[in-house]
Write a protein that holds these residues in place. Structure first.
Motif, PDB file in Angstrom:
ATOM      1  N   TYR A   1      29.169  34.485  39.680  1.00 19.48           N
ATOM      2  CA  TYR A   1      30.052  34.688  40.839  1.00 19.48           C
ATOM      3  C   TYR A   1      29.650  35.870  41.712  1.00 19.48           C
ATOM      4  O   TYR A   1      30.120  36.017  42.826  1.00 19.48           O
ATOM      5  CB  TYR A   1      31.499  34.909  40.359  1.00 19.48           C
ATOM      6  CG  TYR A   1      31.594  35.918  39.214  1.00 19.48           C
ATOM      7  CD1 TYR A   1      31.683  37.278  39.458  1.00 19.48           C
ATOM      8  CD2 TYR A   1      31.564  35.485  37.889  1.00 19.48           C
ATOM      9  CE1 TYR A   1      31.743  38.187  38.422  1.00 19.48           C
ATOM     10  CE2 TYR A   1      31.633  36.389  36.836  1.00 19.48           C
ATOM     11  CZ  TYR A   1      31.708  37.733  37.109  1.00 19.48           C
ATOM     12  OH  TYR A   1      31.753  38.632  36.078  1.00 19.48           O
ATOM     13  N   CYS A   2      28.783  36.732  41.198  1.00 21.19           N
ATOM     14  CA  CYS A   2      28.645  38.065  41.785  1.00 21.19           C
ATOM     15  C   CYS A   2      27.442  38.195  42.716  1.00 21.19           C
ATOM     16  O   CYS A   2      26.319  37.800  42.374  1.00 21.19           O
ATOM     17  CB  CYS A   2      28.541  39.085  40.662  1.00 21.19           C
ATOM     18  SG  CYS A   2      28.443  40.771  41.280  1.00 21.19           S
TER      19      CYS A   2
ATOM     20  N   GLN B   1      30.954  53.473  40.782  1.00 23.02           N
ATOM     21  CA  GLN B   1      30.726  52.076  40.395  1.00 23.02           C
ATOM     22  C   GLN B   1      29.267  51.687  40.650  1.00 23.02           C
ATOM     23  O   GLN B   1      28.657  52.163  41.597  1.00 23.02           O
ATOM     24  CB  GLN B   1      31.650  51.160  41.208  1.00 23.02           C
ATOM     25  CG  GLN B   1      31.640  49.716  40.709  1.00 23.02           C
ATOM     26  CD  GLN B   1      32.522  48.799  41.560  1.00 23.02           C
ATOM     27  OE1 GLN B   1      32.057  48.194  42.518  1.00 23.02           O
ATOM     28  NE2 GLN B   1      33.779  48.688  41.217  1.00 23.02           N
TER      29      GLN B   1
ATOM     30  N   ARG C   1      36.665  44.974  33.696  1.00 23.50           N
ATOM     31  CA  ARG C   1      37.497  43.765  33.735  1.00 23.50           C
ATOM     32  C   ARG C   1      37.071  42.788  32.643  1.00 23.50           C
ATOM     33  O   ARG C   1      35.875  42.635  32.389  1.00 23.50           O
ATOM     34  CB  ARG C   1      37.364  43.071  35.090  1.00 23.50           C
ATOM     35  CG  ARG C   1      38.041  43.824  36.215  1.00 23.50           C
ATOM     36  CD  ARG C   1      38.010  42.956  37.457  1.00 23.50           C
ATOM     37  NE  ARG C   1      38.630  43.614  38.591  1.00 23.50           N
ATOM     38  CZ  ARG C   1      38.644  43.092  39.809  1.00 23.50           C
ATOM     39  NH1 ARG C   1      38.082  41.918  40.040  1.00 23.50           N
ATOM     40  NH2 ARG C   1      39.229  43.726  40.796  1.00 23.50           N
TER      41      ARG C   1
ATOM     42  N   GLU D   1      37.707  39.788  33.212  1.00 30.33           N
ATOM     43  CA  GLU D   1      37.447  38.710  34.197  1.00 30.33           C
ATOM     44  C   GLU D   1      38.333  37.480  33.984  1.00 30.33           C
ATOM     45  O   GLU D   1      38.920  36.972  34.920  1.00 30.33           O
ATOM     46  CB  GLU D   1      35.966  38.274  34.250  1.00 30.33           C
ATOM     47  CG  GLU D   1      34.949  39.421  34.319  1.00 30.33           C
ATOM     48  CD  GLU D   1      35.023  40.273  35.577  1.00 30.33           C
ATOM     49  OE1 GLU D   1      35.830  40.022  36.463  1.00 30.33           O
ATOM     50  OE2 GLU D   1      34.250  41.261  35.645  1.00 30.33           O
TER      51      GLU D   1
ATOM     52  N   MET E   1      39.795  38.037  37.625  1.00 33.78           N
ATOM     53  CA  MET E   1      39.707  37.405  38.941  1.00 33.78           C
ATOM     54  C   MET E   1      40.719  36.264  38.985  1.00 33.78           C
ATOM     55  O   MET E   1      40.911  35.557  37.994  1.00 33.78           O
ATOM     56  CB  MET E   1      38.298  36.888  39.193  1.00 33.78           C
ATOM     57  CG  MET E   1      37.333  38.009  39.539  1.00 33.78           C
ATOM     58  SD  MET E   1      35.682  37.388  39.904  1.00 33.78           S
ATOM     59  CE  MET E   1      35.098  36.994  38.281  1.00 33.78           C
TER      60      MET E   1
ATOM     61  N   PRO F   1      41.608  38.439  44.031  1.00 38.35           N
ATOM     62  CA  PRO F   1      41.242  37.034  44.175  1.00 38.35           C
ATOM     63  C   PRO F   1      39.751  36.833  43.953  1.00 38.35           C
ATOM     64  O   PRO F   1      38.954  37.703  44.298  1.00 38.35           O
ATOM     65  CB  PRO F   1      41.597  36.728  45.631  1.00 38.35           C
ATOM     66  CG  PRO F   1      41.636  38.045  46.326  1.00 38.35           C
ATOM     67  CD  PRO F   1      42.050  39.049  45.297  1.00 38.35           C
ATOM     68  N   TYR F   2      39.382  35.699  43.391  1.00 39.24           N
ATOM     69  CA  TYR F   2      37.960  35.318  43.356  1.00 39.24           C
ATOM     70  C   TYR F   2      37.600  34.838  44.752  1.00 39.24           C
ATOM     71  O   TYR F   2      38.336  34.069  45.366  1.00 39.24           O
ATOM     72  CB  TYR F   2      37.716  34.198  42.332  1.00 39.24           C
ATOM     73  CG  TYR F   2      36.410  33.498  42.607  1.00 39.24           C
ATOM     74  CD1 TYR F   2      35.212  34.174  42.397  1.00 39.24           C
ATOM     75  CD2 TYR F   2      36.358  32.218  43.139  1.00 39.24           C
ATOM     76  CE1 TYR F   2      33.999  33.579  42.711  1.00 39.24           C
ATOM     77  CE2 TYR F   2      35.154  31.614  43.454  1.00 39.24           C
ATOM     78  CZ  TYR F   2      33.973  32.308  43.239  1.00 39.24           C
ATOM     79  OH  TYR F   2      32.783  31.717  43.568  1.00 39.24           O
ATOM     80  N   ILE F   3      36.468  35.345  45.243  1.00 43.82           N
ATOM     81  CA  ILE F   3      36.006  34.935  46.572  1.00 43.82           C
ATOM     82  C   ILE F   3      34.564  34.474  46.448  1.00 43.82           C
ATOM     83  O   ILE F   3      33.732  35.173  45.855  1.00 43.82           O
ATOM     84  CB  ILE F   3      36.095  36.113  47.577  1.00 43.82           C
ATOM     85  CG1 ILE F   3      37.543  36.597  47.669  1.00 43.82           C
ATOM     86  CG2 ILE F   3      35.553  35.723  48.938  1.00 43.82           C
ATOM     87  CD1 ILE F   3      37.737  37.820  48.530  1.00 43.82           C
TER      88      ILE F   3
ATOM     89  N   LEU G   1      29.801  41.986  46.848  1.00 41.57           N
ATOM     90  CA  LEU G   1      30.033  41.171  45.661  1.00 41.57           C
ATOM     91  C   LEU G   1      30.503  39.769  46.057  1.00 41.57           C
ATOM     92  O   LEU G   1      30.315  38.817  45.333  1.00 41.57           O
ATOM     93  CB  LEU G   1      31.083  41.815  44.754  1.00 41.57           C
ATOM     94  CG  LEU G   1      30.839  43.268  44.338  1.00 41.57           C
ATOM     95  CD1 LEU G   1      31.932  43.740  43.390  1.00 41.57           C
ATOM     96  CD2 LEU G   1      29.486  43.430  43.686  1.00 41.57           C
ATOM     97  N   TYR G   2      31.159  39.680  47.238  1.00 45.51           N
ATOM     98  CA  TYR G   2      31.715  38.397  47.696  1.00 45.51           C
ATOM     99  C   TYR G   2      31.670  38.359  49.210  1.00 45.51           C
ATOM    100  O   TYR G   2      31.576  39.403  49.870  1.00 45.51           O
ATOM    101  CB  TYR G   2      33.160  38.243  47.206  1.00 45.51           C
ATOM    102  CG  TYR G   2      33.974  39.496  47.380  1.00 45.51           C
ATOM    103  CD1 TYR G   2      34.530  39.812  48.606  1.00 45.51           C
ATOM    104  CD2 TYR G   2      34.140  40.390  46.328  1.00 45.51           C
ATOM    105  CE1 TYR G   2      35.237  40.978  48.786  1.00 45.51           C
ATOM    106  CE2 TYR G   2      34.854  41.568  46.491  1.00 45.51           C
ATOM    107  CZ  TYR G   2      35.394  41.852  47.720  1.00 45.51           C
ATOM    108  OH  TYR G   2      36.086  43.015  47.895  1.00 45.51           O
TER     109      TYR G   2
END
Ligand code: 5AD
Length: 371
Positions: A67-68, A105, A166, A168, A207, A237-239, A320-321
């Motif tokens: 996802y990243c 981070q 996380r 996740e 997420m 939110p997952y994006i 990341l998104y």
């Protein structure tokens, strides 16, 4: 179906009640949920919103999460690693601006050079950011992924005192679907325990709106946060990101954007009602879905915001998104803008304080009492 007011007035929530709250799409019920969450924020935390200056100091990553955007196989971005002095400049900016804390981070690395660099940087920041308000220097939160128990201890001894990792998703099957084999659920879990063991305030999160994720999965996530006794929660939110294997879900994502956004806000409110005195971050991903998403997060029960203070020149390489906001602003603009935005919704900023998790403080006091 159980009445929402009754659920909100019960002293604790069970899984069926959490599910009932997660599944409501009735605006009146959502507003009741939001108000309860806000009331509990004021009762259990403080009226202040705490700021953590977010420094994304490197985008090198050994992982290839599906996802990243900074996954190892994304060859479209250039990789960077800020110098100690550059990081220190960002930290000093945070100090001058009255942020009590920063978040360091990066993508994940576990090599010796990385670990030594980070320890030295933490020590230097702690030493050089002492002030009248913060005699021990800025508060430092780390978000650098899975490490060995010894490394976590080293980071803690160097002076960092909070750690975000996380989970996740707590559904093992779903975890497998979004991670390559090398990233294991069991190891992630061991890391969370090792972080606590090292003495950190523990932050975790998930997420929201992942493909194939059910409301029941999300209810389990909330129950897990209590079980692991998390002090801080960071969920968003997952994006979809266009240069990742999960871009195949773009259609799903764009068709469900609004629903995912609503779900993320409900998760914040329910986390507040269920966990009460933890710090909850209103994440940037919310703002990527809706321009005032982060302020909405605060209205729904979050009490922490992480303004971007990464140098402008590298921000475009830490995406990341898709649709990540503030990638071409000056950090200073972010500061002014964030303070105004918080005031606009009638909330106050907590300047020059760590703003630690009341949940952690309470645990620490109980331990002293026991001894
Ligand atoms: N959408 C939303 N959040 C993401 N993260 C990584 N990629 C995405 C994405 N596409 C989150 C993960 C990670 C945190 C640093 O960023 O949850 O833990």
């Amino acid at each position: 179906m159980e009445d929402i007011a009754q659920i909100l007035n019960s002293p604790d929530l069970n899984k069926a009640q959490i599910l009932r709250l997660l599944s409501t799409e009735n605006p009146i019920e959502i507003e009741q949920l939001r108000q309860k969450a806000r009331e509990l924020t004021l009762q259990n935390c403080s009226e202040k919103v705490y700021l953590r200056g977010l420094i994304e100091f490197s985008n090198y990553c050994v992982n290839d999460c599906y996802y990243c955007g900074i996954r190892k196989s994304n060859y479209k971005i250039s990789r960077y690693f800020l110098t100690k002095d550059e990081i220190l400049q960002c930290a000093n900016f945070a100090l001058k601006s009255g942020y009590g804390s920063i978040v360091l981070q990066s993508g994940e690395r576990r090599d010796r050079k990385f670990i030594d660099f980070l320890c030295k940087t933490i020590e230097k920041i702690k030493k050089e950011t002492k002030s009248e308000n913060l005699p021990d220097g800025l508060g430092i939160t780390l978000c650098v992924g899975e490490q060995s128990p010894e490394t976590y201890k080293k980071f803690f001894s160097a002076g960092a005192h909070r750690y975000l990792l996380r989970i996740e998703t707590t559904n093992k099957e779903l975890f497998k679907q979004i991670h390559p084999k090398k990233v294991s659920f069991e190891r992630r879990m061991e890391c969370l325990y090792a972080i606590k063991e090292a003495g950190f305030q523990l932050g975790t999160g998930v997420m929201i709106g992942l493909p194939n994720q059910t409301l029941e999965n999300l209810a389990d996530d909330l129950i897990f946060f209590r079980k692991i006794d998390a002090d801080m929660i960071g969920m968003g939110p997952y994006i979809v990101h266009k240069d990742t294997p999960m871009q195949k879900y773009s259609k799903y994502f764009y068709n469900n954007k609004r629903k995912i956004y609503q779900l993320a806000l409900k998760m914040i409110s329910i986390a507040r009602i269920y966990l009460k005195n933890v710090n909850i971050a209103s994440t940037t991903a919310l703002q990527a879905l809706y321009p005032f998403g982060r302020e909405e997060g605060l209205r729904y029960g979050a009490n922490v915001i992480m303004p971007q203070i990464t140098p402008i020149s590298v921000r475009k390489n830490y995406i990341l998104y898709d649709g990540k906001p503030c990638i071409d602003e000056f950090a200073n603009d972010c500061l002014n803008c964030i303070a105004k935005r918080i005031e606009l919704i009638g909330q106050k900023v907590g300047y020059n304080e760590y703003g630690d998790s009341p949940h952690f403080k309470e645990k620490a006091e109980k331990n002293v009492y026991k001894k």
